[in-house]
Design a protein around this motif. Sequence first.
Motif, PDB file in Angstrom:
ATOM      1  N   ASN A  80       0.797  -1.235   0.000  1.00  0.00           N
ATOM      2  CA  ASN A  80       0.000   0.000   0.000  1.00  0.00           C
ATOM      3  C   ASN A  80       0.829   1.285   0.000  1.00  0.00           C
ATOM      4  N   GLY A  81       2.066   1.194   0.494  1.00  0.00           N
ATOM      5  CA  GLY A  81       2.913   2.380   0.594  1.00  0.00           C
ATOM      6  C   GLY A  81       4.329   1.946   0.909  1.00  0.00           C
ATOM      7  N   GLY A  82       5.160   2.891   1.340  1.00  0.00           N
ATOM      8  CA  GLY A  82       6.571   2.587   1.545  1.00  0.00           C
ATOM      9  C   GLY A  82       6.839   1.676   2.736  1.00  0.00           C
ATOM     10  N   ALA A  83       6.272   2.017   3.883  1.00  0.00           N
ATOM     11  CA  ALA A  83       6.601   1.279   5.104  1.00  0.00           C
ATOM     12  C   ALA A  83       6.195  -0.189   5.003  1.00  0.00           C
ATOM     13  N   ASP A  84       4.975  -0.437   4.564  1.00  0.00           N
ATOM     14  CA  ASP A  84       4.536  -1.845   4.521  1.00  0.00           C
ATOM     15  C   ASP A  84       5.260  -2.612   3.407  1.00  0.00           C
ATOM     16  N   SER A  85       5.740  -1.914   2.385  1.00  0.00           N
ATOM     17  CA  SER A  85       6.579  -2.584   1.378  1.00  0.00           C
ATOM     18  C   SER A  85       7.856  -3.073   2.056  1.00  0.00           C
ATOM     19  N   ASN A  86       8.441  -2.215   2.892  1.00  0.00           N
ATOM     20  CA  ASN A  86       9.665  -2.606   3.592  1.00  0.00           C
ATOM     21  C   ASN A  86       9.403  -3.754   4.569  1.00  0.00           C
ATOM     22  N   ASP A  87       8.270  -3.692   5.257  1.00  0.00           N
ATOM     23  CA  ASP A  87       7.908  -4.808   6.157  1.00  0.00           C
ATOM     24  C   ASP A  87       7.888  -6.119   5.373  1.00  0.00           C
TER      25      ASP A  87
ATOM     26  N   SER B 102      18.846   6.743   8.544  1.00  0.00           N
ATOM     27  CA  SER B 102      17.931   6.209   7.531  1.00  0.00           C
ATOM     28  C   SER B 102      16.509   6.378   8.024  1.00  0.00           C
ATOM     29  N   TYR B 103      15.585   6.393   7.069  1.00  0.00           N
ATOM     30  CA  TYR B 103      14.159   6.326   7.405  1.00  0.00           C
ATOM     31  C   TYR B 103      13.497   5.349   6.451  1.00  0.00           C
ATOM     32  N   HIS B 104      12.835   4.347   7.012  1.00  0.00           N
ATOM     33  CA  HIS B 104      12.189   3.337   6.177  1.00  0.00           C
ATOM     34  C   HIS B 104      10.675   3.261   6.399  1.00  0.00           C
ATOM     35  N   GLY B 105      10.116   4.134   7.256  1.00  0.00           N
ATOM     36  CA  GLY B 105       8.673   4.115   7.442  1.00  0.00           C
ATOM     37  C   GLY B 105       8.295   3.980   8.901  1.00  0.00           C
ATOM     38  N   ALA B 106       6.987   4.099   9.153  1.00  0.00           N
ATOM     39  CA  ALA B 106       6.513   4.242  10.533  1.00  0.00           C
ATOM     40  C   ALA B 106       5.775   3.017  11.073  1.00  0.00           C
TER      41      ALA B 106
ATOM     42  N   MET C 264      19.098  -0.939   2.912  1.00  0.00           N
ATOM     43  CA  MET C 264      19.571   0.445   2.859  1.00  0.00           C
ATOM     44  C   MET C 264      18.804   1.268   1.827  1.00  0.00           C
ATOM     45  N   GLU C 265      18.584   2.544   2.153  1.00  0.00           N
ATOM     46  CA  GLU C 265      18.086   3.452   1.114  1.00  0.00           C
ATOM     47  C   GLU C 265      19.241   3.595   0.126  1.00  0.00           C
ATOM     48  N   SER C 266      18.971   3.477  -1.157  1.00  0.00           N
ATOM     49  CA  SER C 266      20.050   3.599  -2.150  1.00  0.00           C
ATOM     50  C   SER C 266      20.761   4.928  -1.951  1.00  0.00           C
TER      51      SER C 266
ATOM     52  N   GLY D 292      17.293   9.722   1.939  1.00  0.00           N
ATOM     53  CA  GLY D 292      16.616  10.949   1.526  1.00  0.00           C
ATOM     54  C   GLY D 292      16.335  11.892   2.670  1.00  0.00           C
ATOM     55  N   SER D 293      15.363  11.529   3.520  1.00  0.00           N
ATOM     56  CA  SER D 293      14.965  12.503   4.549  1.00  0.00           C
ATOM     57  C   SER D 293      16.083  12.774   5.536  1.00  0.00           C
ATOM     58  N   ASN D 294      17.078  11.905   5.616  1.00  0.00           N
ATOM     59  CA  ASN D 294      18.213  12.184   6.495  1.00  0.00           C
ATOM     60  C   ASN D 294      19.252  13.089   5.848  1.00  0.00           C
TER      61      ASN D 294
ATOM     62  N   CYS E   1      17.463  -2.708  -1.427  1.00  0.00           N
ATOM     63  CA  CYS E   1      17.551  -1.258  -1.565  1.00  0.00           C
ATOM     64  C   CYS E   1      16.156  -0.639  -1.496  1.00  0.00           C
ATOM     65  N   ASP E   2      16.011   0.296  -0.571  1.00  0.00           N
ATOM     66  CA  ASP E   2      14.765   1.040  -0.420  1.00  0.00           C
ATOM     67  C   ASP E   2      14.809   2.202  -1.417  1.00  0.00           C
ATOM     68  N   GLU E   3      13.972   2.101  -2.444  1.00  0.00           N
ATOM     69  CA  GLU E   3      13.916   3.142  -3.488  1.00  0.00           C
ATOM     70  C   GLU E   3      12.614   3.929  -3.370  1.00  0.00           C
ATOM     71  N   VAL E   4      12.029   3.910  -2.163  1.00  0.00           N
ATOM     72  CA  VAL E   4      10.726   4.569  -1.981  1.00  0.00           C
ATOM     73  C   VAL E   4      10.799   6.051  -2.354  1.00  0.00           C
ATOM     74  N   MET E   5      11.867   6.728  -1.892  1.00  0.00           N
ATOM     75  CA  MET E   5      11.988   8.156  -2.186  1.00  0.00           C
ATOM     76  C   MET E   5      12.870   8.406  -3.416  1.00  0.00           C
ATOM     77  N   ALA E   6      13.956   7.631  -3.534  1.00  0.00           N
ATOM     78  CA  ALA E   6      14.948   7.887  -4.583  1.00  0.00           C
ATOM     79  C   ALA E   6      14.543   7.311  -5.941  1.00  0.00           C
TER      80      ALA E   6
ATOM     81  N   ALA F 149       7.512   3.045  -3.734  1.00  0.00           N
ATOM     82  CA  ALA F 149       6.168   3.568  -3.418  1.00  0.00           C
ATOM     83  C   ALA F 149       6.028   4.901  -4.147  1.00  0.00           C
ATOM     84  N   LYS F 150       5.906   5.967  -3.387  1.00  0.00           N
ATOM     85  CA  LYS F 150       5.747   7.346  -3.885  1.00  0.00           C
ATOM     86  C   LYS F 150       5.644   7.518  -5.413  1.00  0.00           C
ATOM     87  N   GLY F 151       6.774   7.509  -6.123  1.00  0.00           N
ATOM     88  CA  GLY F 151       6.791   7.869  -7.543  1.00  0.00           C
ATOM     89  C   GLY F 151       6.085   6.888  -8.462  1.00  0.00           C
TER      90      GLY F 151
HETATM   91  C1  LIG Z   1      13.140   5.925   1.928  1.00  0.00           C
HETATM   92  C2  LIG Z   1      11.760   5.799   2.494  1.00  0.00           C
HETATM   93  N1  LIG Z   1      11.291   4.572   2.790  1.00  0.00           N
HETATM   94  C3  LIG Z   1      10.069   4.404   3.286  1.00  0.00           C
HETATM   95  C4  LIG Z   1       9.241   5.470   3.553  1.00  0.00           C
HETATM   96  C5  LIG Z   1       7.888   5.244   4.125  1.00  0.00           C
HETATM   97  O1  LIG Z   1       6.908   5.408   3.161  1.00  0.00           O
HETATM   98  P1  LIG Z   1       5.360   5.590   3.594  1.00  0.00           P
HETATM   99  O2  LIG Z   1       5.278   6.873   4.329  1.00  0.00           O
HETATM  100  O3  LIG Z   1       4.635   5.554   2.283  1.00  0.00           O
HETATM  101  O4  LIG Z   1       5.013   4.418   4.457  1.00  0.00           O
HETATM  102  C6  LIG Z   1       9.682   6.764   3.256  1.00  0.00           C
HETATM  103  C7  LIG Z   1       8.832   7.938   3.500  1.00  0.00           C
HETATM  104  O5  LIG Z   1       9.195   9.058   3.347  1.00  0.00           O
HETATM  105  C8  LIG Z   1      10.978   6.926   2.730  1.00  0.00           C
HETATM  106  O6  LIG Z   1      11.465   8.142   2.447  1.00  0.00           O
END
Ligand SMILES: Cc1ncc(COP(=O)(O)O)c(C=O)c1O
Length: 455
Positions: free
Chosen positions: A111-118, A139-143, A212-214, A217-219, A245-250, A274-276
């Motif tokens: 559904n989005g970035g975090a659950d993709s990483n889960d 790093s940030y991978h979701g909540a 790892m985020e490739s 981003g937010s960091n 590799c977490d490509e959610v943002m990149a 996710a996002k893009g």
């Molecule tokens: C690299 C990265 N992974 C995962 C997430 C989490 O995505 P979501 O907020 O869609 O769960 C984000 C959100 O900014 C992110 O930047």
Amino acid sequence: MEHLDDQQIKEDDRNYVLHSWSKQKDVHPKIIKKAQGIFFWDETGKRFYDMCSQLVYLNVGHNHPKLMEAFKHIGEIPLSAPGFATESKAELAHKIIEVAPKNMAKVFFANGGADSNDHAVKIARMYSGRYKIFSRYRSYHGATFGAGNLSGENRRFTVEPGLPGFIKFETPYLYRESIAFDSEEAAAAFYLDRLNSQILYEGPESIAAIFMESIPGSNGVLIPPKGYMEGVRELCTKYGILMICDEVMAGFGRTGKMFAVEHFGIEPDMMTFAKGVTCGYSPLGGVIVSKQIADYFDDHVLMTGLTYSGHTVSTQIGCATLDVYKEEHLIDHAAAMGDVLAERLDKLKRFASVGEVRCIGLFAAVELVKDKETKEPLIAYGMDFGRDKVGLMKKFVGMLMAQGFYTYSHESSVMIAPPLIITEAEINEAMDRFEAALTQFEKEVLFADSKLMTP
Ligand SMILES: Cc1ncc(COP(=O)(O)O)c(C=O)c1O
């Protein structure tokens, strides 16, 4: 839906909505009344350059005609549970595999970035039979609970004490490294050696994946030193550890390539996105897995799932979004505009408060400091999210907003990640506003008591 006036929207929002990552009394949201391309207008009629694509997802810009048209046809395909095949799910998975690294074979939709990483963590554990997961501090991978444990920065603290087996290692961050390396390659060798030791200390045979985020981003858009990602790939291969590799943002063009891993010429074992993929026009994320992992699940049960995996609405929007990237040559455009942005960012170095600028494609951060010599940050590490009482970054972001430059900050870095459709003229106009805000910030806030240091 009844139509509320602006005052009523704000009142209901204040009374009934909980906003993310904030003390609720500090939240005074604007209402976006109109949006087009890289611009949006608030309830007072003020126009903003959307210089962070909302939350770094709106790559094709606001109100894109092809996506608005796609919505008109949504009702034509009946809703169906994940067990059914649908045209849009099949087509989107195929389109993603076509643009992903060559070793990639199948997509699991989330559904989005975090659950993709889960889900990537679960897939890694199922496939490898190992349980430890390495990820990085900056790093940030979701909540969600799983992605929160993967995340290294202080948004992780709400899920602590964390899950056993989630191990953190250091993110290369040369600007704040106490060792002065001769070259990026030397820095990469240093961090890789440390990672190798940590793998040995933890026992390689228990490590399922290095996550790892490739490019984090937010960091603060921490671009890895030359040779680092290639070295991590080698370590993973050597020890039979999966590289995720977490490509959610990149991902999806943000860095001037379809996926950021292309900058390093590596093939991870899994990638999350996710996002893009839909540019936020509808929520969607997913995990892309290599042929080897895909084949494994031919004979083993994929013990995971989601009610909305491959949701009909989101995958239709995803198909239209991928068409836009192709038809409008957005990835090449992002690379070209990235050069324009990099040039403008370079000029910011003359400001006394600009410690470092980092930029790759249209993915950039400006890191501010109180003093260039000491590199003292505007916010001490971990003091973001309402813990910082002085509020310097908040004041600067407020001044950017007053200039019609919309973005957000994290720690002492300001994110600059506009829609990929931005033009050269728009970058220059927006950066003029950024400079005006920074001049005002240094004069009225940061150096108000000392001599004005900016030329
Ligand atoms: C690299 C990265 N992974 C995962 C997430 C989490 O995505 P979501 O907020 O869609 O769960 C984000 C959100 O900014 C992110 O930047």
